[in-house]
Scaffold this active site. Structure first.
Site, PDB file in Angstrom:
ATOM      1  N   ARG A 222       0.869  -1.180   0.000  1.00 39.79           N
ATOM      2  CA  ARG A 222       0.000   0.000   0.000  1.00 39.79           C
ATOM      3  C   ARG A 222       0.903   1.226   0.000  1.00 39.79           C
ATOM      4  NH1 ARG A 222      -2.441   1.007   5.419  1.00 39.79           N
ATOM      5  NH2 ARG A 222      -1.042   2.804   5.391  1.00 39.79           N
TER       6      ARG A 222
ATOM      7  N   HIS B 179      -3.770   4.632   4.376  1.00 39.22           N
ATOM      8  CA  HIS B 179      -4.887   3.687   4.373  1.00 39.22           C
ATOM      9  C   HIS B 179      -6.096   4.324   3.686  1.00 39.22           C
ATOM     10  CE1 HIS B 179      -7.898   0.847   5.591  1.00 39.22           C
ATOM     11  NE2 HIS B 179      -8.573   1.811   6.186  1.00 39.22           N
TER      12      HIS B 179
ATOM     13  N   TYR C 216       3.290   5.469  11.890  1.00 41.87           N
ATOM     14  CA  TYR C 216       3.542   4.051  12.183  1.00 41.87           C
ATOM     15  C   TYR C 216       4.454   3.302  11.208  1.00 41.87           C
ATOM     16  CZ  TYR C 216      -0.395   3.693   8.873  1.00 41.87           C
ATOM     17  OH  TYR C 216      -1.218   3.818   7.784  1.00 41.87           O
TER      18      TYR C 216
HETATM   19  C1  TPP Z   1     -15.321  -5.621  10.998  1.00 44.85           C
HETATM   20  C2  TPP Z   1     -14.513  -4.394  10.787  1.00 44.85           C
HETATM   21  N1  TPP Z   1     -13.642  -3.981  11.728  1.00 44.85           N
HETATM   22  C3  TPP Z   1     -12.901  -2.859  11.561  1.00 44.85           C
HETATM   23  C4  TPP Z   1     -13.018  -2.100  10.433  1.00 44.85           C
HETATM   24  C5  TPP Z   1     -12.187  -0.807  10.260  1.00 44.85           C
HETATM   25  N2  TPP Z   1     -11.215  -0.987   9.189  1.00 44.85           N
HETATM   26  C6  TPP Z   1     -11.440  -0.545   7.929  1.00 44.85           C
HETATM   27  S1  TPP Z   1     -10.218  -0.973   6.880  1.00 44.85           S
HETATM   28  C7  TPP Z   1      -9.353  -1.750   8.101  1.00 44.85           C
HETATM   29  C8  TPP Z   1      -8.045  -2.428   7.771  1.00 44.85           C
HETATM   30  C9  TPP Z   1      -8.220  -3.456   6.694  1.00 44.85           C
HETATM   31  O1  TPP Z   1      -6.978  -4.009   6.376  1.00 44.85           O
HETATM   32  P1  TPP Z   1      -6.852  -5.032   5.176  1.00 44.85           P
HETATM   33  O2  TPP Z   1      -7.836  -6.129   5.352  1.00 44.85           O
HETATM   34  O3  TPP Z   1      -5.417  -5.431   5.091  1.00 44.85           O
HETATM   35  O4  TPP Z   1      -7.284  -4.237   3.875  1.00 44.85           O
HETATM   36  P2  TPP Z   1      -6.577  -2.914   3.293  1.00 44.85           P
HETATM   37  O5  TPP Z   1      -7.251  -1.736   3.937  1.00 44.85           O
HETATM   38  O6  TPP Z   1      -5.118  -3.000   3.618  1.00 44.85           O
HETATM   39  O7  TPP Z   1      -6.829  -2.944   1.817  1.00 44.85           O
HETATM   40  C10 TPP Z   1     -10.021  -1.672   9.327  1.00 44.85           C
HETATM   41  C11 TPP Z   1      -9.526  -2.223  10.605  1.00 44.85           C
HETATM   42  C12 TPP Z   1     -13.950  -2.549   9.461  1.00 44.85           C
HETATM   43  N3  TPP Z   1     -14.136  -1.855   8.327  1.00 44.85           N
HETATM   44  N4  TPP Z   1     -14.670  -3.682   9.659  1.00 44.85           N
END
Ligand code: TPP
Ligand code: TPP
Ligand code: MG
Ligand code: MG
Lengths: 384, 324, 384, 324
Positions: free
Chosen positions: C270, C274, C283
């Site tokens: 990435r 985010h 971080y």
């Molecule tokens: C059930 C749930 N918990 C927390 C969140 C908040 N949240 C949104 S994106 C994210 C991180 C996701 O990481 P990843 O699965 O690696 O996908 P990326 O964003 O890196 O594409 C979090 C914790 C959420 N959307 N859904």
């Protein structure tokens, strides 16, 4: 604890398993009662220890049979029999140390026995006088958990705490083949691996989740699930008490020595119904049951004891006496188990109290009193 | 017109749905060969095959989540949750996905999924097998929540739930499974969400649904002996609620008591009391009273007889309402 | 479908993977733009196809950059950038067939592009005018799913339906490294395996879940998770569009041909925050980002195209024009995106209507009307 | 006495808890280095280390389930759920385990776990980031549910929640995070579950909690200009509810309007209306009215200003109540 560093601390055993693919069952005692050796897991028990395991299994089975009878007689509302799983439970339970902590499902009566939990404690929830009610910290044996899989996370959290405390004890979480499908179990694997928690996941694959065979849960052996989470998994003959003891000891030692979680799949069979309300004839063939009867964990050890001349008639006779005594104690204990007081409804919903509970308690007491005043009995059978 | 237990009416209803629409599927734990722990799907696996009557892995979130996917593919899954207390692992999929996806798509997709939940106490079961969580679903927009109280409603309401293009949480009063009733498989049923006056009366209105309707009818009969005329309304639907029928009855009798097994605190009775009081403020001779569960975990079986609102507790509330 | 029979139909590839352990990344184009071969996965594309992939990636990146700008200008409330993940998304998206079905997260803007979803459709939820709102069946591209992991179960269920219909199409479910910890994803693996559903689980491991590095989710590579569920997993260089295309094609073919699910882990990075509300400097180190900049998926393909002389200046110039046009269309489109009518609050909560919604709609309309009557405006900024 | 934003008060409160009790842990997604998406745990990872401020895997059920286990081991976990809409994957662990385990053990074990949930709308977020699910927890016995409306309460109520031996669901009004207020870190706080009259009045009582308290105070100020004297009660606790304080205020003013962001249907307003009407039937000049969310999914950001109950909708309800 640093994840990186712990992630590095992967054991050869774990590695071996991961490369090893399907190594078949770990077995130290064949169904025919032959003592065999295994490259990775060995055990050397005194005759007394061997007799002890036999005694544990026989008494556990007798207790279980008594509970079934009590359910038929209406003394219990329900019973989940462990028939056939005595070796998996006694072997793993006897591998635990007093300072280890056990998180059971609702069927671990044999494990409870090895933890010196009074059998009567287990019967309260099946009689319907409480939902568990014993003090988990008395024997480091948590309450029975009915919601499938939940306890694996509690065990993992507890193990995270053990690690924080710098203690060298371990935690063991029991679950079934059906439970292996629950998201909570996968999350427990993830947390345990990431925090390198000292927890052993002990899956009793008794090949049935009520009416569903294991292939409705997984198309590969369950022990293989561990590798993809970064810790070792091993499959053991769950009807071989020696192998279960040896493998669980190794797994607990693995956890205690800072090497993190391990998955043990005890391959066994649920000889009875799922519970006393279940009717297995609707979904499985008798042949299957008969085939497994020939692998009976108790008969197997007895054959070995006899062949090796490790126990005399007096020993077996003594166990019969003990069994009858245990059965009687359970019978009498259950029959004399008092019903909880109606006001217990309002107890223990909260530790620090809750205004509404206090209000409802007072109102209900007043309501109940109104009957006595009027001298009319509460309309039972219809509820209040 | 045939007499059958409520459980059998549900079974017949599912059979009819499977016959009428090839897109209807049944999914759940042990719904196949076993026919479900309550035998509601008895014989369906044999007659319709494992492609339509599906034994699932032991994972409620997975069951509902894949049902959502099957609905997106054009199927109409009817999901069985084995007991009330085991719906919670699926709660996220129900609340954040099933309930909201139609709106998320601005109406371009539909989620015709029925979730059957045997609920309530009175069967002497262990923990998690006797709960009444309906309020936890009725509060959530996007879901419809209903519960039949008798065999005929069981037969028809389940058909209607399956035909509905919205997700329906279908609460089955498990302690009434064995109660027999007339089922008219030829009748034209009324609106799924319409409440029904099942007992005419003039002094006070009792509103209940599911397992408590029977208790309220018994209460009305007992009260009649004492010369009190109670009207009994079978709500049938907890979301939406047919407030018009409840209002009309309440304004006729001037008094209302709502009865359910679920805990009173934040329960359906609160919503009915609040709304009817707002609608019928000047018609009420007494505050709307509520009879239901206490704010405590469902008690062990040996206490449920005392815990469950029965005849006496309903009549006590009636006395209190009439005393105003 | 019979589980037993399907369980038997395990592929050699799957087996190979399971025995193989860590085979490293599948790569067909090195960071330096060198074309290399791989024993299991090969690809042979026409110059036009190669230019097409390049064009897709450039336009996707431009669209993404434009969205970030629009967010800064306040036209969007939020944006989740795919910067750095173009190859993972274009490569996998281009592997899909029109009749396949895609279940994205909230970051699959590149995949949407390959499905001919109008980029403006993706912007509605980020602008706050809807929560998605496009018709998933128009391009077989499901709505963005924000609740982590949920869509993997929807994809599995959809794939179960495809199998029931006897169709030969496949389903692909996107998820992230963080999502791999969610119970729903494990349950999706279980259902897909047990029903042998034609679904490809495509994990974009961009090494971060907001502020958490992947080792907070797993201590082994994520692709290894599949084996323990009984289907093959493979790790591909997610910044190598050729490898991603080849591997995803194979995985989709695996699914279409009745061999069941497969897991693809695209190892990528990435490059941005985010989302636009995130501040990565809190971080992670810049060095990491710089190191990955040298593995840029677009630069890599361009180097190859140039070395191999597969595209002339006119081609690149044309793409620049296209990019500007796209950017302008997006800019204008977003700026002219109308706010929904206030009464839309009450629309689409139900398909068959709900009495309470009708009542509340009427009451609210009346309430709003009361302002007009009185001629006083609603107190904006405070809400109604 | 120091001025600080509500978010900072929470941060200071957590710091104090970590200092006071070595058993207190903080767990959640991104609570470590990042300090949480709202920076509520800012600096704590640095000062207390990753053993006490724990970045968890992305799995809410796992977070709460392991928190239960840590509590059994003697720890006092303070869990952060990143947004209201993401608590549902943990709902099963909260409802069937965390809430019931103390009773299951007949009181022999305690579950001192706090679950912090930033909730409510008004920040222009995407779906799942603006919900108010408090009723879904308040209906469940075994849980306590509270929400501060200002910085001082945020500081003290969080301390008290952490010291409580019962599980507490701690709802943080996220759109008030940046509102500054006086925090008296030396004061002796009142009962965690006591409601507070934050504005004296004589004509009508407004009850609210969390983010809506500010709106109600503004409404009271606006009404005052029109010569109407509104009393405002900050409920602070949704389970238990301090009905005595609400009752006293209602019987003084004769009129009650309950205001919350959560949907009205089956919401806290229903419980308060039902109970106060029962307690104060003869004191009420008008039915208890409710102002809150509609029975629809939380709308996209561009509509939330219209959706959220604001000054005008509160005053409209006040007018309607006074018109009775
Ligand atoms: C059930 C749930 N918990 C927390 C969140 C908040 N949240 C949104 S994106 C994210 C991180 C996701 O990481 P990843 O699965 O690696 O996908 P990326 O964003 O890196 O594409 C979090 C914790 C959420 N959307 N859904
Ligand atoms: C979450 C949940 N869903 C369903 C049930 C009902 N149920 C009780 S036991 C059981 C089967 C469990 O099978 P397994 O995990 O193999 O354990 P076993 O009973 O064979 O020991 C089911 C479905 C439950 N207790 N919890
Ligand atoms: Mg089993
Ligand atoms: Mg990621």
């Amino acid at each position: 604890m640093s994840v990186k560093s712990t992630a590095a601390r992967r054991t050869p055993r774990g590695g071996a398993k991961r490369r090893g693919g399907e190594p078949g069952l770990v077995q130290l005692l064949t169904p025919e009662g032959e003592r065999v050796e295994h490259s990775e897991y060995s055990i050397d028990l005194t005759p007394e220890e061997l007799r002890g395991l036999y005694r544990d299994m026989v008494l556990t089975r007798r207790f279980d049979a008594e509970a079934i009878t009590l359910q038929r007689q209406g003394e219990l509302g329900l019973w989940a029999s462990l028939l056939g799983q005595e070796a998996a439970q006694i072997g793993s339970g006897r591998a635990t140390r007093a300072d280890d902590y056990v998180f059971p499902t609702y069927r671990e009566h044999g494990v409870a026995w090895t933890r010196d939990v009074d059998p009567l404690n287990l019967l309260g929830m099946f009689r319907g006088v409480n939902n568990g009610g014993w003090d988990p910290n008395e024997n480091n044996f948590h309450l029975y958990t009915i919601v499938i899989g939940s306890q694996t996370l509690h065990a993992t959290g507890y193990a995270m705490g053990v690690a924080k405390d710098g203690a060298d004890s371990a935690v063991i979480a029991y679950f079934g083949d059906g439970a292996s499908s629950q998201g909570d179990v996968a999350e427990a694997f993830t947390f345990a691996a990431v925090y390198n928690a000292p927890v052993v996941f002990f899956c009793q694959n008794n090949q049935w989740a009520i009416s569903e065979p294991t292939e409705k849960q997984s198309r590969v052996p369950i022990y293989q699930r561990a590798d993809g989470f970064g810790f070792p998994g091993v499959r053991v003959d769950g009807n071989d008490v020696l192998a279960v003891l040896a493998v669980t000891r190794a797994a607990l030692e693995h956890a205690r020595s800072g090497q993190g979680p391990m998955l043990v799949e005890a391959f066994t069979y649920r000889m009875g119904a799922h519970t006393t309300t279940d009717d297995p004839t609707r979904y499985r063939a008798d042949e299957e049951r008969e085939e497994w009867a020939s692998k009976d964990p108790i008969a197997r050890l007895r054959t070995y004891l006899e062949k090796a001349g490790l126990a005399d008639e007096a020993f077996y006779a003594e166990i019969d006496v003990e069994s009858d005594a245990l059965a009687k104690r359970v019978r009498d204990g259950v029959r004399n188990m008092p019903n909880p007081d109606v006001m217990a409804i309002f107890e223990n919903a909260y530790a620090d109290g809750h205004a509404l509970v206090d209000e409802e308690r007072a109102q209900f007491a007043e309501y109940l009193a109104s009957f006595d005043d009027a001298g009319q009995p509460a309309a039972h059978g219809k509820g209040h | 017109m045939t007499q059958m237990p409520l459980a059998k009416a549900l079974n017949e209803s599912l059979r009819k749905a499977l016959e009428n629409d090839p897109k209807v599927l049944i999914m759940g734990e042990d719904v196949g060969r076993l026919g479900g722990v309550f035998r509601i799907t008895d014989g369906l696996h044999k007659d319709f095959g494992e492609d339509r009557v599906i034994d699932t892995p032991l994972a409620e979130s997975g069951i509902v989540g894949t049902a959502v996917g099957l609905a997106l593919r054009g199927y109409r899954p009817v999901v069985e949750i084995q007991f009330d207390g085991f719906v919670f692992p699926a709660y996220d999929q129900i609340v954040t996905q099933l309930a909201k996806m139609h709106a998320r798509a601005l109406g371009k997709i539909k989620l015709p999924v029925v979730i059957r939940i045997p609920y309530g106490g009175g069967i002497g079961a262990v923990e998690h097998h006797s709960e009444s969580p309906e309020a936890l679903f009725a509060h959530v927009a996007g879901l419809k929540v209903v519960s039949p109280s008798n065999a005929n409603d069981a037969y028809w309401m389940l058909q209607q739930a399956i035909e509905c293009d919205d997700p329906v949480i279908f609460f089955e009063p498990k302690r009434r499974y064995w109660d027999k009733g007339e089922v008219d498989t030829t009748a034209v049923p009324g609106d799924l969400h319409k409440a029904v006056v099942v007992q005419e009366g003039t002094d006070l209105t009792l509103v209940a649904y599911g397992p408590m309707v029977k208790v309220c009818r018994e209460a009305a009969a007992a009260a009649a002996k004492e010369g009190r005329s109670l009207e009994v309304v079978d709500l049938r639907s907890m979301s939406p609620i047919d407030f018009d029928t409840v209002q009309a009855s309440t304004e006729k009798t001037g008094r209302l008591v709502v009865v359910h097994e679920a805990p009173v605190f934040y329960g359906a009775g609160a919503e009915i009391a609040a709304r009817i009081t707002e609608r019928s403020f000047y018609h009420l001779e007494a505050p709307v009273l509520r009879v239901g569960g206490f704010h405590a975990p469902y008690p062990p079986a040996r206490l449920e007889e005392e815990y469950l609102p029965g005849l006496d507790r309903v009549l006590d509330a009636v006395d209190r309402a009439l005393a105003f």
